[in-house]
Design a protein around this motif. Structure first.
Motif, short mmCIF file in Angstrom:
data_model
loop_
_atom_site.label_atom_id
_atom_site.label_comp_id
_atom_site.label_asym_id
_atom_site.label_seq_id
_atom_site.Cartn_x
_atom_site.Cartn_y
_atom_site.Cartn_z
N VAL A 43 6.52 0.43 10.58
CA VAL A 43 6.00 1.48 11.05
C VAL A 43 5.66 0.36 12.24
O VAL A 43 5.56 -0.89 11.95
CB VAL A 43 4.46 1.22 10.69
CG1 VAL A 43 3.35 2.12 11.43
CG2 VAL A 43 4.68 2.86 9.35
N LYS A 45 3.25 -0.81 15.72
CA LYS A 45 1.88 -0.31 15.39
C LYS A 45 1.69 -2.28 16.82
O LYS A 45 1.86 -3.12 16.82
CB LYS A 45 1.15 -0.73 14.26
CG LYS A 45 1.76 -0.26 13.30
CD LYS A 45 0.93 -0.86 12.00
CE LYS A 45 -1.44 -0.07 11.94
NZ LYS A 45 -1.38 0.11 10.76
N GLY A 52 -7.93 3.87 17.45
CA GLY A 52 -7.27 5.81 18.08
C GLY A 52 -6.58 4.98 18.68
O GLY A 52 -5.33 5.41 19.73
N ARG A 53 -5.50 3.98 18.30
CA ARG A 53 -4.32 3.93 18.45
C ARG A 53 -2.87 4.60 18.05
O ARG A 53 -2.46 4.87 19.53
CB ARG A 53 -3.84 1.73 18.02
CG ARG A 53 -4.07 1.20 18.52
CD ARG A 53 -4.35 -0.53 17.84
NE ARG A 53 -4.35 0.12 16.03
CZ ARG A 53 -4.17 -0.46 15.34
NH1 ARG A 53 -2.80 -1.38 15.73
NH2 ARG A 53 -4.42 0.28 14.27
N GLY A 54 -3.18 5.24 17.00
CA GLY A 54 -2.80 6.29 17.01
C GLY A 54 -2.69 7.42 17.90
O GLY A 54 -1.07 7.82 18.07
N ILE A 59 1.07 3.67 17.99
CA ILE A 59 1.12 3.55 16.09
C ILE A 59 3.05 4.52 16.42
O ILE A 59 2.59 5.49 16.47
CB ILE A 59 0.82 3.67 15.37
CG1 ILE A 59 -0.18 2.71 15.72
CG2 ILE A 59 0.76 3.49 14.19
CD1 ILE A 59 -1.44 2.75 14.94
N GLU A 97 5.27 -3.39 10.08
CA GLU A 97 4.74 -3.36 8.55
C GLU A 97 6.16 -1.94 8.37
O GLU A 97 5.97 -0.92 8.64
CB GLU A 97 3.51 -3.41 7.81
CG GLU A 97 2.13 -1.53 8.72
CD GLU A 97 1.08 -1.50 8.19
OE1 GLU A 97 0.60 -3.11 7.87
OE2 GLU A 97 0.71 -0.36 8.29
N GLY A 98 5.77 -2.27 6.63
CA GLY A 98 6.42 -0.81 6.35
C GLY A 98 5.77 0.50 5.98
O GLY A 98 4.79 0.41 5.71
N ALA A 99 5.99 0.83 5.19
CA ALA A 99 5.59 3.07 5.84
C ALA A 99 5.10 2.41 4.33
O ALA A 99 5.91 2.49 3.79
CB ALA A 99 7.09 3.66 6.72
N SER A 100 3.56 3.50 4.81
CA SER A 100 2.65 3.62 2.77
C SER A 100 3.13 5.44 3.11
O SER A 100 3.28 6.01 3.66
CB SER A 100 1.79 3.71 2.92
OG SER A 100 1.33 2.21 3.18
N GLU A 105 -7.26 9.48 2.53
CA GLU A 105 -7.16 7.84 3.42
C GLU A 105 -8.57 8.63 4.11
O GLU A 105 -9.32 8.90 3.52
CB GLU A 105 -6.38 8.67 4.88
CG GLU A 105 -5.27 8.82 5.09
CD GLU A 105 -5.01 8.63 6.55
OE1 GLU A 105 -4.04 7.83 7.12
OE2 GLU A 105 -5.49 9.69 7.36
N ASN A 197 -9.54 1.80 7.80
CA ASN A 197 -9.52 3.08 8.54
C ASN A 197 -8.18 3.56 8.40
O ASN A 197 -8.14 2.98 9.90
CB ASN A 197 -11.18 3.77 9.72
CG ASN A 197 -10.87 5.02 9.85
OD1 ASN A 197 -10.21 5.59 8.48
ND2 ASN A 197 -11.39 5.52 10.63
N PRO A 198 -7.73 3.72 7.87
CA PRO A 198 -8.30 4.54 6.05
C PRO A 198 -7.67 3.37 5.22
O PRO A 198 -6.81 2.31 5.60
CB PRO A 198 -6.82 5.40 6.10
CG PRO A 198 -5.55 4.85 6.96
CD PRO A 198 -6.67 4.43 8.12
N LEU A 210 -4.69 0.14 5.29
CA LEU A 210 -3.88 0.61 5.81
C LEU A 210 -4.05 0.44 7.24
O LEU A 210 -3.21 -0.25 8.40
CB LEU A 210 -3.38 1.70 6.63
CG LEU A 210 -1.71 2.20 6.54
CD1 LEU A 210 -1.24 1.77 5.61
CD2 LEU A 210 -1.83 3.43 6.66
N ASP A 211 -5.39 -0.32 8.04
CA ASP A 211 -5.27 -0.61 9.13
C ASP A 211 -6.64 -1.59 8.67
O ASP A 211 -7.28 -1.37 7.83
CB ASP A 211 -6.20 0.48 9.82
CG ASP A 211 -6.85 0.14 11.37
OD1 ASP A 211 -6.77 -0.98 11.75
OD2 ASP A 211 -7.24 0.46 12.00
#
Ligand code: ADP
Ligand code: MG
Length: 390
Positions: A43, A45, A52-54, A59, A97-100, A105, A197-198, A210-211
């Protein structure tokens, strides 16, 4: 002081909270090399101080090197706006980073509740959306617990919060442990806010942050030299604000052309008002503070006059703890050390004001004006800035 996500995750990791491993990068090649090392999917990021970057496109998941390059290229340099159109926040760094694999969540935060004089722990089973949305959609899903700062947060209490928040049963123990570690991170870093979050459960039922949003208490930064130093130099920061910060001055940039210096926040605020009332536009707020010494005055004048928009400066000093003769010495020193190419209006009142005015009179500084009253000083500085002195 707010930390970037990856810095927050470093604080979490140092306190035993699981986070995805990753690397920070400020150019595309470094980001791709990092993704190659971490493996795919990974991912990319955006590292900016806004949530609210997603949703804003900051992201992206990459399934291979080609996608990693495309995403890093798109995200680095992009401008991100917050959910309430705050910003823009320009992306200078990405965290790779690696995706989970996400099973669930959740939301967890610890915030210093100043009115209660205690930290409050907030947990919800509704992660991913922002907390205002959770509060609106499902207020019962937000479980809040004030933590006694002396007793701290024990595992049983933390577990009960996980139960009350109706998190998945098999996760209660692990979430309890994560919450106590987050609380330890909150204390250890002198944070005023920690938000995860999350907070997720992976497909292997591991609980991972994760954040990370972490705000440190600025007054405790001296205890965290490593975190203070890691804070990125914000290239978008106003140059005068940066300069003032380095010199320990309280400075806020405004967009007018009249430089303002006062001692004490209240006097500064009213000086801004009086200048605005007299038809002028303040260029800044600068509080030299109580007990201002000559050195601080030199620093302040240097910061104010380094702003090329400034056409005139108003010095409004009410001597109490601050001695007006000290201020006068500072002004005289500044005239020797700094190129003063704009007029300066000085109002000195209070402790040792006569001595201060006498020193200024003797120094015979060109472009220096003296006013008796605050209103008079404001009118004079506005006229000088407009090039129409009375
Ligand atoms: P923001 O809150 O600024 O939008 P987050 O870090 O919360 O940023 O990421 C937004 C969403 O992106 C997360 O809710 C999650 O669904 C997804 N996401 C973020 N990081 C990862 C990751 N390492 N693996 C999988 N999904 C992720
Ligand atoms: Mg988030």
């Amino acid at each position: 002081m707010d930390l970037l996500e990856y810095q927050g995750k470093q604080v979490f990791a140092a306190n035993g909270v699981a986070v995805p491993s990753g690397e920070v990068a400020s150019d595309v090649d470094t980001a791709v090399a990092a993704a190659d090392r971490i493996g795919y999917p990974s991912v990319i990021k955006a590292q900016v101080l806004i949530g609210g970057r997603g949703k804003a496109g900051g992201i992206k998941i990459a399934k291979d090197g080609v996608e990693a390059r495309a995403h890093a290229d798109a995200i680095l340099g992009m401008d991100i706006y917050g959910p309430r159109r705050e910003g823009p926040f320009r992306v200078h760094q990405v965290w790779v980073e690696g995706a989970s694999e996400i099973d669930a969540e959740y939301y967890a935060s610890i915030i210093l509740d100043r009115s209660a004089k205690k930290p409050v722990l907030i947990v919800s089973r509704m992660g991913g959306m922002n907390v205002e949305e959770i509060a609106e959609n499902d207020p019962d899903a937000l479980i809040k617990l004030h933590v006694d700062p002396i007793a701290g947060l024990d595992l049983d209490t933390a577990r009960q919060v996980a139960v009350d928040a109706q998190l998945d049963d098999d996760l209660h123990d692990e979430v309890a442990e994560v919450l106590t570690k987050l609380y330890a991170a909150f204390l250890a870093s002198d944070a005023t806010l920690i938000e995860v979050n999350p907070l997720i459960a992976t497909s292997r039922r591991e609980v991972v942050a994760l954040d990370a949003k972490v705000t440190l208490d600025g007054n405790a930064l001296f205890r965290h030299a490593e975190l203070a130093a890691a804070a990125p130099d914000d290239p978008d920061q106003d140059p005068q604000e940066k300069m003032a910060k380095e010199r320990g001055l309280t400075y806020v940039a405004l967009d007018g052309d009249i430089g303002i210096l006062g001692n004490g926040a209240g006097l500064c605020m009213s000086t801004l008002d009086v200048v605005a009332n007299a038809g002028g536009n303040p260029a800044n707020f600068l509080d030299a503070g109580g007990g201002s010494k000559a050195e601080a005055i030199v620093d302040a004048l240097e910061v104010i006059t380094s702003n090329t928009k400034v056409k005139a400066v108003l010095f409004n000093i009410f001597g109490g703890i601050t001695r007006c003769d000290e201020v006068a010495k500072g002004i005289i020193a500044a005239y020797q050390q700094v190129e003063m190419n704009v007029p300066l209006v000085v109002r000195l009142d209070g402790t040792n004001s006569e001595e201060g005015l006498r020193l200024l009179g003797e120094a015979g500084l060109s472009g220096l004006h003296h006013a008796e009253t605050m209103l008079g000083a404001a009118e004079q500085v506005v006229a000088l800035a407009k090039g129409t002195p009375a």
